[in-house]
Design a protein around this motif. Structure first.
Motif, mmCIF file in Angstrom:
data_model
loop_
_atom_site.group_PDB
_atom_site.id
_atom_site.type_symbol
_atom_site.label_atom_id
_atom_site.label_comp_id
_atom_site.label_asym_id
_atom_site.label_seq_id
_atom_site.Cartn_x
_atom_site.Cartn_y
_atom_site.Cartn_z
ATOM 1 N N UNK A 198 -0.921 -6.534 -4.189
ATOM 2 C CA UNK A 198 -1.878 -5.977 -5.128
ATOM 3 C C UNK A 198 -1.876 -4.462 -5.052
ATOM 4 N N UNK A 199 -2.285 -3.841 -6.144
ATOM 5 C CA UNK A 199 -2.370 -2.391 -6.212
ATOM 6 C C UNK A 199 -3.818 -1.989 -5.981
ATOM 7 N N UNK A 200 -4.003 -1.069 -5.029
ATOM 8 C CA UNK A 200 -5.322 -0.496 -4.769
ATOM 9 C C UNK A 200 -5.357 0.916 -5.340
ATOM 10 N N UNK A 201 -6.428 1.203 -6.054
ATOM 11 C CA UNK A 201 -6.570 2.538 -6.658
ATOM 12 C C UNK A 201 -7.040 3.552 -5.617
ATOM 13 N N UNK B 148 -0.472 -3.022 -1.713
ATOM 14 C CA UNK B 148 -0.905 -3.601 -0.450
ATOM 15 C C UNK B 148 -0.521 -5.072 -0.451
ATOM 16 N N UNK B 149 -0.519 -5.684 0.709
ATOM 17 C CA UNK B 149 -0.144 -7.096 0.835
ATOM 18 C C UNK B 149 -1.130 -7.792 1.758
ATOM 19 N N UNK B 150 -1.534 -8.970 1.354
ATOM 20 C CA UNK B 150 -2.443 -9.785 2.151
ATOM 21 C C UNK B 150 -1.881 -11.196 2.218
ATOM 22 N N UNK B 151 -1.838 -11.756 3.402
ATOM 23 C CA UNK B 151 -1.399 -13.133 3.595
ATOM 24 C C UNK B 151 -2.628 -13.996 3.845
#
Length: 135
Positions: free
Chosen positions: A75-78, A125-128
């Protein structure tokens, strides 16, 4: 009765119907920031957020067999800590991907943005997220 449990969420840092605008990749910082993005409340805050917002019954509703269902969400975080775009190339089935993506959308504005030399930057960013289904 089967229950779905959150097994593990690595702090490594959509519903399908949610429309997404194309992300302006020219404004995304792809290098190593001097400060990484983090969830407000750090790991314990993230785990509490997941407990309260992740649809943990999705596997049961979709008759998933016992096992672990892992989804990697990018996901993209601003620069303000808002989630702008969510995607996942992993789909273990039974609604796990949709539930994981939806919880990332819900987390918008709960992130402390990454910084480069003190200036907030837009980043991927990446989240599992792993859901576990028990008999």
């Amino acid at each position: 009765m089967k229950q779905a449990f959150l097994l593990l969420a690595f702090f490594s840092l959509l519903s399908i119907a949610r429309a997404q605008e194309p992300v302006d990749t020219a404004n995304i910082y792809y290098g190593k920031p001097t400060e990484f993005a983090e969830f407000k409340g750090k790991l314990n805050g993230w785990l509490r957020f997941l407990e309260n917002n992740l649809d943990r019954d999705v596997l049961d509703r979709n008759s998933a067999p016992a096992g672990s269902y892992t989804v990697i969400v990018d996901f993209v975080l601003s620069e303000k800590g808002e989630v702008l775009f969510v995607k996942s190339d992993t789909d273990p089935g039974y609604g796990a991907k949709e539930a994981a993506m939806q919880v990332i959308w819900k987390s918008s504005k709960n992130w402390i943005p990454a910084k480069l030399n003190g200036t907030p930057v837009r980043i991927w960013s990446r989240q599992t997220i792993t859901l576990h289904q028990h008999d």
